[in-house]
Design a protein around this motif. Structure first.
Motif, short mmCIF file in Angstrom:
data_model
loop_
_atom_site.label_atom_id
_atom_site.label_comp_id
_atom_site.label_asym_id
_atom_site.label_seq_id
_atom_site.Cartn_x
_atom_site.Cartn_y
_atom_site.Cartn_z
N VAL A 88 0.90 -1.16 -0.12
CA VAL A 88 -0.06 0.03 -0.19
C VAL A 88 0.75 1.24 0.03
O VAL A 88 0.36 2.52 -0.15
N THR A 89 2.09 1.10 0.12
CA THR A 89 3.06 2.16 0.26
C THR A 89 3.97 2.33 -0.92
O THR A 89 4.17 0.97 -1.43
N ASP A 90 4.84 3.34 -1.36
CA ASP A 90 5.90 3.26 -2.07
C ASP A 90 7.16 4.04 -1.76
O ASP A 90 6.98 4.74 -0.55
N ALA A 91 8.10 4.05 -2.41
CA ALA A 91 9.27 4.83 -2.13
C ALA A 91 9.23 6.22 -2.08
O ALA A 91 9.91 6.84 -1.32
N SER A 112 -5.80 0.00 -0.52
CA SER A 112 -5.92 -0.97 0.50
C SER A 112 -5.19 -2.27 0.06
O SER A 112 -5.30 -2.36 -1.22
N SER A 113 -4.83 -3.13 1.21
CA SER A 113 -4.00 -4.22 0.85
C SER A 113 -5.10 -5.52 0.23
O SER A 113 -4.35 -6.55 -0.17
N GLU A 184 1.83 3.40 6.38
CA GLU A 184 0.86 2.21 6.38
C GLU A 184 0.20 2.31 7.80
O GLU A 184 0.65 2.63 8.82
N VAL A 185 -1.10 2.00 7.55
CA VAL A 185 -2.04 1.88 8.70
C VAL A 185 -2.50 0.58 8.99
O VAL A 185 -3.26 0.28 8.13
N CYS A 203 -3.43 2.76 3.36
CA CYS A 203 -2.31 4.00 3.32
C CYS A 203 -3.44 5.03 2.58
O CYS A 203 -4.11 5.13 1.57
N PHE A 204 -3.48 6.33 3.52
CA PHE A 204 -4.46 7.44 3.09
C PHE A 204 -3.49 8.27 2.38
O PHE A 204 -2.68 8.73 3.19
#
Length: 330
Positions: A88-91, A112-113, A184-185, A203-204
């Motif tokens: 859900v996140t990136d660099a 969303s995962s 990430e949440v 991830c918002f």
């Protein structure tokens, strides 16, 4: 076992004391033997009874503990009941906290995962130094969410669960408080049908926030960095798409009247236009590479863009994000 040995020693000592030392007459010996036998029997019975009680108590405690653990595990979906989680996140992401944003309400997107936990719309509220989001769901399969993992949800009290609220359109919504955007949440979601907690990651995204949503001191503008008008270079990170496309890094940067412009060179000539901040830009093919000059709001800012590729059977718009690193400016 140690308790049983101790009792045996005590019993033996009692026997020895009752038996006495030296010669005794027959009557006394018989009386002593009878007394000894009774004492031995009584002590043995007591020890056995106590050991049995201890063993039963320990077994009952262990069974209760195993039962509790089994009950808790039954409330959590295992890997066989879930699909593989998506990142859900990136660099390009750096956490965006409430103190970096102006109070207000903003439309954002949420990664969303799991496709089973589909968020179709999200409204961010920034107020009193906190971030809260109303998530509108694509279905009605979840009764509660909990910010944390399923194990924490099972251990928590029910009043900490976040129930759904039905909006005017009949859609299910959940209102959650989060620590930051672009991070990430962990979120546990309780399935109505399965009656189990499912592990989700969310991830918002800040990429859809307008520039005006950021506090002036939160952005690495040319003025804040003390960059005079002129030409520079800076590393640029690209995320999105299939991961096969690249842009040249470092990129050429020019500051004009305090505004940052970047020359973006793609790894192919298949991109015919880009959309940046709502503006459509046509490509210039230079050295067999699609090249664009784009306006960059700030360094270290995750800029959401769209690039149209003609490499497929028909033109296709792809979403990307760009971030220009202020620490690499030369």
């Amino acid at each position: 076992m140690r308790k049983k040995l101790t009792r045996a020693v005590l019993v033996a000592a009692a026997v020895f004391a009752l038996a006495g030392c030296g010669k005794k007459n027959d009557k006394k010996e018989n009386t002593t033997a009878q007394t000894t036998t009774e004492a031995t029997t009584e002590a043995t019975t007591e020890a056995t009874s106590e050991d049995t009680a201890l063993d039963t108590t320990e077994a009952t405690t262990e069974e209760a503990s195993d039962s509790d653990a089994s009950t808790e595990n039954d409330k959590i979906a295992d890997s066989s009941e879930t699909v593989e989680a998506e990142a859900v996140t990136d660099a390009n992401m750096t956490p965006i906290t409430a103190d970096m944003l102006k109070d207000g309400e903003y439309d954002i997107t949420v990664n969303s995962s799991s496709s089973m936990f589909n968020i179709t719309a999200a409204k961010l509220t920034v107020a009193d130094g906190k971030l809260s989001v109303v998530m509108t769901m694509g279905g009605k399969g979840y009764l509660y969410v909990f910010i944390g993992n399923p194990e924490e949800a099972v251990a928590a009290s029910e009043d900490s669960y976040i129930p759904f609220v039905e909006n005017e359109a009949g859609e299910h919504t959940f209102t959650v408080e989060i620590p930051s955007l672009d991070s990430e949440v962990k979120c546990a979601a309780f399935s109505k049908k399965k009656e189990k907690w499912y592990d989700r990651s969310l991830c918002f995204n800040s990429s859809n926030l307008p520039l005006e949503a950021f506090r002036d001191d939160a952005l690495s503008t040319a003025a804040k960095l003390g960059l005079a008008d002129g030409k520079y270079t800076a590393e640029v990170n690209l995320e999105g798409g299939s991961g096969r496309a690249l842009v040249a890094s470092p990129a050429e940067i020019e500051v004009k009247d305090g505004v940052i412009y970047a020359t973006l060179k793609w790894s192919s000539s298949n991109y015919d236009y880009m959309i940046v901040d709502g503006e459509k830009l046509e490509a210039e093919i230079i050295d067999d590479a699609s090249t664009f000059t784009i306006k960059v709001p700030a360094f270290d800012y995750r800029l959401s863009v769209v690039a149209d590729t003609t490499a497929m059977s028909k033109p296709h718009e792809i979403e990307y994000s760009l971030k220009f690193d202020s620490t690499s400016i030369k």
